[in-house]
Design a protein around this motif. Structure first.
Motif, PDB file in Angstrom:
ATOM      1  N   ILE A  26       0.859  -1.188   0.000  1.00  0.00           N
ATOM      2  CA  ILE A  26       0.000   0.000   0.000  1.00  0.00           C
ATOM      3  C   ILE A  26       0.885   1.225   0.000  1.00  0.00           C
ATOM      4  CG2 ILE A  26      -1.871   1.210   1.173  1.00  0.00           C
ATOM      5  CD1 ILE A  26      -2.567  -1.409   2.586  1.00  0.00           C
ATOM      6  N   GLU A  27       0.587   2.164  -0.890  1.00  0.00           N
ATOM      7  CA  GLU A  27       1.352   3.398  -0.989  1.00  0.00           C
ATOM      8  C   GLU A  27       0.854   4.436   0.020  1.00  0.00           C
ATOM      9  OE1 GLU A  27       4.029   4.053  -3.159  1.00  0.00           O
ATOM     10  OE2 GLU A  27       3.879   1.871  -3.374  1.00  0.00           O
ATOM     11  N   GLU A  28       1.732   5.308   0.431  1.00  0.00           N
ATOM     12  CA  GLU A  28       1.369   6.399   1.337  1.00  0.00           C
ATOM     13  C   GLU A  28       0.272   7.256   0.709  1.00  0.00           C
ATOM     14  OE1 GLU A  28       3.668   9.825   3.921  1.00  0.00           O
ATOM     15  OE2 GLU A  28       4.357   9.400   1.889  1.00  0.00           O
ATOM     16  N   GLY A  29      -0.752   7.570   1.499  1.00  0.00           N
ATOM     17  CA  GLY A  29      -1.832   8.425   1.028  1.00  0.00           C
ATOM     18  C   GLY A  29      -2.923   7.720   0.245  1.00  0.00           C
ATOM     19  N   GLU A  30      -2.821   6.400   0.118  1.00  0.00           N
ATOM     20  CA  GLU A  30      -3.845   5.631  -0.597  1.00  0.00           C
ATOM     21  C   GLU A  30      -5.022   5.307   0.312  1.00  0.00           C
ATOM     22  OE1 GLU A  30      -2.648   2.708  -4.162  1.00  0.00           O
ATOM     23  OE2 GLU A  30      -2.142   1.955  -2.180  1.00  0.00           O
ATOM     24  N   VAL A  31      -6.192   5.137  -0.302  1.00  0.00           N
ATOM     25  CA  VAL A  31      -7.302   4.431   0.332  1.00  0.00           C
ATOM     26  C   VAL A  31      -7.303   3.038  -0.284  1.00  0.00           C
ATOM     27  CG1 VAL A  31      -9.769   4.316   0.774  1.00  0.00           C
ATOM     28  CG2 VAL A  31      -8.633   6.540   0.676  1.00  0.00           C
ATOM     29  N   PHE A  32      -7.018   2.053   0.535  1.00  0.00           N
ATOM     30  CA  PHE A  32      -6.879   0.670   0.086  1.00  0.00           C
ATOM     31  C   PHE A  32      -8.119  -0.106   0.509  1.00  0.00           C
ATOM     32  CE2 PHE A  32      -5.575  -3.735   0.713  1.00  0.00           C
ATOM     33  CZ  PHE A  32      -4.841  -4.012  -0.430  1.00  0.00           C
ATOM     34  N   GLY A  33      -8.910  -0.568  -0.449  1.00  0.00           N
ATOM     35  CA  GLY A  33     -10.140  -1.283  -0.160  1.00  0.00           C
ATOM     36  C   GLY A  33      -9.913  -2.771  -0.045  1.00  0.00           C
ATOM     37  N   ILE A 187      -5.307   4.853   4.364  1.00  0.00           N
ATOM     38  CA  ILE A 187      -6.523   4.265   4.933  1.00  0.00           C
ATOM     39  C   ILE A 187      -6.727   2.866   4.380  1.00  0.00           C
ATOM     40  CG2 ILE A 187      -9.023   4.505   5.183  1.00  0.00           C
ATOM     41  CD1 ILE A 187      -8.585   7.547   4.758  1.00  0.00           C
ATOM     42  N   ILE A 188      -6.898   1.915   5.278  1.00  0.00           N
ATOM     43  CA  ILE A 188      -7.261   0.545   4.891  1.00  0.00           C
ATOM     44  C   ILE A 188      -8.740   0.392   5.235  1.00  0.00           C
ATOM     45  CG2 ILE A 188      -6.826  -1.911   5.271  1.00  0.00           C
ATOM     46  CD1 ILE A 188      -3.934  -1.141   5.978  1.00  0.00           C
ATOM     47  N   TYR A 189      -9.543   0.145   4.209  1.00  0.00           N
ATOM     48  CA  TYR A 189     -10.997   0.348   4.289  1.00  0.00           C
ATOM     49  C   TYR A 189     -11.731  -0.926   3.890  1.00  0.00           C
ATOM     50  CZ  TYR A 189     -15.204   3.308   3.811  1.00  0.00           C
ATOM     51  OH  TYR A 189     -16.434   3.896   3.958  1.00  0.00           O
ATOM     52  N   THR A 198     -15.850   1.964  -5.082  1.00  0.00           N
ATOM     53  CA  THR A 198     -15.472   2.506  -6.389  1.00  0.00           C
ATOM     54  C   THR A 198     -15.076   3.976  -6.289  1.00  0.00           C
ATOM     55  OG1 THR A 198     -16.988   0.973  -7.489  1.00  0.00           O
ATOM     56  CG2 THR A 198     -16.219   2.845  -8.775  1.00  0.00           C
ATOM     57  N   SER A 199     -15.835   4.748  -5.518  1.00  0.00           N
ATOM     58  CA  SER A 199     -15.579   6.190  -5.451  1.00  0.00           C
ATOM     59  C   SER A 199     -14.454   6.544  -4.484  1.00  0.00           C
ATOM     60  CB  SER A 199     -16.857   6.933  -5.052  1.00  0.00           C
ATOM     61  OG  SER A 199     -17.286   6.544  -3.757  1.00  0.00           O
ATOM     62  N   LEU A 200     -14.250   5.751  -3.426  1.00  0.00           N
ATOM     63  CA  LEU A 200     -13.285   6.114  -2.395  1.00  0.00           C
ATOM     64  C   LEU A 200     -11.910   5.472  -2.567  1.00  0.00           C
ATOM     65  CD1 LEU A 200     -15.394   5.896   0.898  1.00  0.00           C
ATOM     66  CD2 LEU A 200     -14.712   7.955  -0.320  1.00  0.00           C
TER      67      LEU A 200
END
Length: 312
Positions: A26-33, A187-189, A198-200
């Motif tokens: 996971i990259e810094e600043g990503e939202v990872f679903g 963010i790990i979501y 899809t949007s986040l």
């Protein structure tokens, strides 16, 4: 910059193999679903990633720190928003946040300022001194998130933070996630709402039966579905196998996947492909029990890969 790296994670509960060789970064600043049906292993994986479960094989690093060797340091870098509300119902939001802030080691002056700041951030400064028991479900979830952000974590775990809440609270949480991204928070979501993912989410990992079955940038995953999917339900598994062989040579067919007596066919355009494929099946005297057209969405991709509804 890579902030989280997961390598060959395995987890057993007795003879039950729950997590099976999971790898991702996971990259810094990503939202990872992190998506998957109930029982896929998401809760176990989140517990391992957030340093709440220590017995596993493989390696996890957060901000270049090994999670097993530097557990205390990593816990200072992460915030966890659990699916269940983890608040004291008789206390006010202000007192709840002061309590959790003290647990994080925030000093009195800094803590007071942090609590005021976070209450304004989640839009509840005007209700700060009311008992949590008087709050709506959505308001409680916003305070739940606020408690996880008090110590300014680098990585935030959010486990279905918008389930069962009002639209106002949901939109406030979306705004908060956008703000956290601008601040380079990772963010790990987890969610069961595909439109939300899809949007986040910048990147998606789909987990099923303890394995990552699809992983990549959200827009790239959607491109894999081209014009959508045709789902054909045949009379038998054998007939589905022979049908698969017949339809695969058509130019409109990108790929197909068989699940017993069902075929999922990724096509260039669902309407054009439907006409071509049905003409081909009619000429071969193949009867189709039912046919569905499915648009190129994350939910369609999930159904295509697993044959399961997201909520099982």
């Amino acid at each position: 910059m890579e902030i989280v790296k997961v390598t060959k994670i395995e987890k057993h509960f007795g003879e039950n193999h729950v997590i099976k060789g999971v790898n991702f970064s996971i990259e810094e600043g990503e939202v990872f679903g992190l998506l998957g049906p109930n029982g896929a292993g998401k809760t176990t994986l989140i517990s391992i990633l957030s340093a709440q479960m220590s017995t596993f094989s493989g390696q996890i690093t957060i901000n270049n720190l090994d999670i097993e060797k530097n557990t205390s340091d990593i816990k200072k870098l992460i915030g966890v928003v659990p699916q269940e509300i983890a608040l004291y119902q008789e206390l006010s939001a202000y007192d709840n946040l002061k309590f959790f802030g003290a647990l994080y080691g925030l000093k009195r002056k800094d803590l007071k300022e942090k609590v005021k700041w976070i209450l304004k951030l989640v839009g509840l400064e005007d209700r700060a001194h009311e008992p949590i028991k008087n709050y709506s479900g959505g308001m409680k979830r916003r305070i739940n998130i606020a408690a996880a952000l008090l110590h300014d974590p680098l990585v935030v775990f959010m486990d279905e933070p918008t389930v069962g809440i009002d639209p106002q609270s949901r939109n406030k949480i979306y705004e908060l996630i956008t703000l956290l991204k601008k601040q380079k928070k990772t963010i790990i979501y987890t969610t069961h709402y595909m439109e939300e993912a899809t949007s986040l989410c910048d990147t998606i990992a789909i987990l099923d039966c303890g394995c990552i079955i699809e992983y990549g940038k959200t827009n790239e995953l959607l491109k894999k579905l081209h014009g959508g999917i045709l789902e054909l339900h045949l009379e038998s598994t054998a007939l589905a196998t022979s049908t698969k062989e017949i339809i695969e040579h058509h130019d409109c067919v990108i790929s197909s996947m068989q699940n017993n007596d069902k075929l999922g066919i990724i096509v260039t355009d669902t309407q054009d492909a439907l006409q071509i494929i049905m003409n081909s099946l009619n000429s071969n005297n193949i009867k189709v029990n039912s046919i569905n057209t499915m648009p190129p969405t994350l939910e369609t991709l999930f159904l295509h890969l697993t044959g399961k509804e997201l909520r099982e």
